[in-house]
Motif scaffolding. Structure first.
Motif, PDB file in Angstrom:
ATOM      1  N   GLY A 169       0.961  -1.464  -0.324  1.00 57.65           N
ATOM      2  CA  GLY A 169       0.120   0.019  -0.367  1.00 57.65           C
ATOM      3  C   GLY A 169       0.707   0.879   0.271  1.00 57.65           C
ATOM      4  N   VAL A 170       2.106   1.640  -0.236  1.00 56.48           N
ATOM      5  CA  VAL A 170       2.947   1.934  -0.453  1.00 56.48           C
ATOM      6  C   VAL A 170       3.279   3.041  -1.747  1.00 56.48           C
ATOM      7  CG1 VAL A 170       5.247   2.934  -0.219  1.00 56.48           C
ATOM      8  CG2 VAL A 170       4.722   1.159   1.295  1.00 56.48           C
ATOM      9  N   GLN A 171       2.896   4.535  -1.951  1.00 57.67           N
ATOM     10  CA  GLN A 171       2.627   4.314  -3.062  1.00 57.67           C
ATOM     11  C   GLN A 171       3.711   4.400  -4.057  1.00 57.67           C
ATOM     12  OE1 GLN A 171       1.277   5.741   0.230  1.00 57.67           O
ATOM     13  NE2 GLN A 171      -0.882   5.612  -1.561  1.00 57.67           N
ATOM     14  N   ASP A 172       5.632   4.610  -3.733  1.00 58.01           N
ATOM     15  CA  ASP A 172       6.324   4.102  -4.866  1.00 58.01           C
ATOM     16  C   ASP A 172       7.003   4.581  -3.775  1.00 58.01           C
ATOM     17  OD1 ASP A 172       7.518   4.539  -7.405  1.00 58.01           O
ATOM     18  OD2 ASP A 172       6.789   6.256  -8.016  1.00 58.01           O
ATOM     19  N   VAL A 173       8.580   4.246  -4.455  1.00 53.49           N
ATOM     20  CA  VAL A 173       9.349   3.681  -3.679  1.00 53.49           C
ATOM     21  C   VAL A 173      10.895   4.867  -4.477  1.00 53.49           C
ATOM     22  CG1 VAL A 173      11.296   2.227  -3.390  1.00 53.49           C
ATOM     23  CG2 VAL A 173       9.113   1.488  -3.538  1.00 53.49           C
ATOM     24  N   VAL A 174      11.584   5.459  -3.464  1.00 57.04           N
ATOM     25  CA  VAL A 174      12.543   6.340  -3.495  1.00 57.04           C
ATOM     26  C   VAL A 174      14.079   5.925  -3.234  1.00 57.04           C
ATOM     27  CG1 VAL A 174      10.909   8.022  -4.415  1.00 57.04           C
ATOM     28  CG2 VAL A 174      11.833   8.373  -2.088  1.00 57.04           C
ATOM     29  N   THR A 175      15.070   6.458  -4.119  1.00 55.34           N
ATOM     30  CA  THR A 175      16.035   6.701  -3.131  1.00 55.34           C
ATOM     31  C   THR A 175      16.972   8.313  -3.137  1.00 55.34           C
ATOM     32  OG1 THR A 175      17.428   7.200  -5.315  1.00 55.34           O
ATOM     33  CG2 THR A 175      16.840   4.330  -5.048  1.00 55.34           C
ATOM     34  N   LEU A 176      17.823   8.621  -2.050  1.00 54.62           N
ATOM     35  CA  LEU A 176      18.114   9.977  -1.516  1.00 54.62           C
ATOM     36  C   LEU A 176      18.958  10.086  -2.663  1.00 54.62           C
ATOM     37  CD1 LEU A 176      18.352   8.679   2.488  1.00 54.62           C
ATOM     38  CD2 LEU A 176      16.387  10.183   0.979  1.00 54.62           C
ATOM     39  N   GLN A 177      20.002   9.254  -3.871  1.00 60.01           N
ATOM     40  CA  GLN A 177      20.647   9.664  -4.377  1.00 60.01           C
ATOM     41  C   GLN A 177      20.583   9.913  -5.764  1.00 60.01           C
ATOM     42  OE1 GLN A 177      20.507   6.571  -2.992  1.00 60.01           O
ATOM     43  NE2 GLN A 177      22.287   7.447  -1.472  1.00 60.01           N
ATOM     44  N   ALA A 178      18.334   9.768  -5.849  1.00 56.61           N
ATOM     45  CA  ALA A 178      18.356  10.208  -7.535  1.00 56.61           C
ATOM     46  C   ALA A 178      17.133  11.840  -6.653  1.00 56.61           C
ATOM     47  CB  ALA A 178      17.487   9.355  -7.936  1.00 56.61           C
TER      48      ALA A 178
END
Length: 207
Positions: free
Chosen positions: A103-112
């Motif tokens: 149920g998470v909206q998206d996955v991100v990284t702190l590098q991008a």
């Protein structure tokens, strides 16, 4: 006591370390979002933060699957409508699939960081729309309740009409037309309650 600047967008970041909080804060502020990040170190802290106030967005900077599940369970119970972004070192197809399942909206990284700005901006915009809609619906419910209370307490015969159809009547209206229950009168054209010869004058008065 934490002082939050006027107009700031409240966020919650669950992370063992402070660095992700600072990166998220600076990255979003550089994109023009006046965010205020509340840093929580564990799920218990997340529960406390969600109990005290409703953020516009939650970041989960955790790698442990059980901790992520517990955090999402807390969100589901305390702040169902708040979007969640998962933070990973790298984003894989498996991460994205798991995110959808949780149920998470998206996955991100702190590098991008450009993508972080875009995804967070998208979710903040969606959150604003949801909050505006919720406020509009709450106002509509309040108006409806006030109207209902006014109609019920009035000794004047009152009918609530939408597009020419009676959708609600008060007890005085029911009594005026000799009925015992309001249900028999609902869904009927307003003009059916008046004699044919008065229709033209009534329509003119309504216009």
């Amino acid at each position: 006591m934490v002082l939050v600047e006027s107009g700031a967008i409240p966020l919650v970041v669950l992370s063992r370390q402070q660095d992700p909080v600072e990166i998220i804060n600076s990255t979003l502020r550089n994109a023009g979002h006046p965010v205020h990040c509340t840093w929580v170190r564990d799920v218990a802290g997340l529960r406390d933060a969600l109990t005290q106030a409703t953020p516009h967005l939650i970041f989960l900077c955790v790698s442990d699957a059980d901790e992520a599940t517990a955090a999402l369970d807390a969100r589901q119970r305390l702040a169902t409508q708040v979007p969640v972004l998962m933070v990973r070192d790298v984003v894989t197809e498996a991460d994205l699939t798991k995110a959808v399942e949780l149920g998470v909206q998206d996955v991100v990284t702190l590098q991008a960081r450009p993508r972080l700005q875009f995804v967070a901006g998208r979710e903040l915009h969606s959150s604003r729309l949801d909050r505006a809609l919720a406020g509009t619906l709450a106002s509509a419910r309040q108006y409806r309740d006030q109207m209902k209370a006014f109609m019920t307490g009035s000794t004047d015969a009152i009918a609530h009409v939408q597009e020419g159809i009676v959708v609600d009547v008060n007890p005085s209206w029911v009594e005026l037309f000799g009925h015992e229950e309001a249900a028999a009168m609902l869904g009927q054209p307003l003009m059916d309650f008046f004699q044919q010869r008065s229709h033209a004058a009534l329509k003119g008065a309504l216009v």
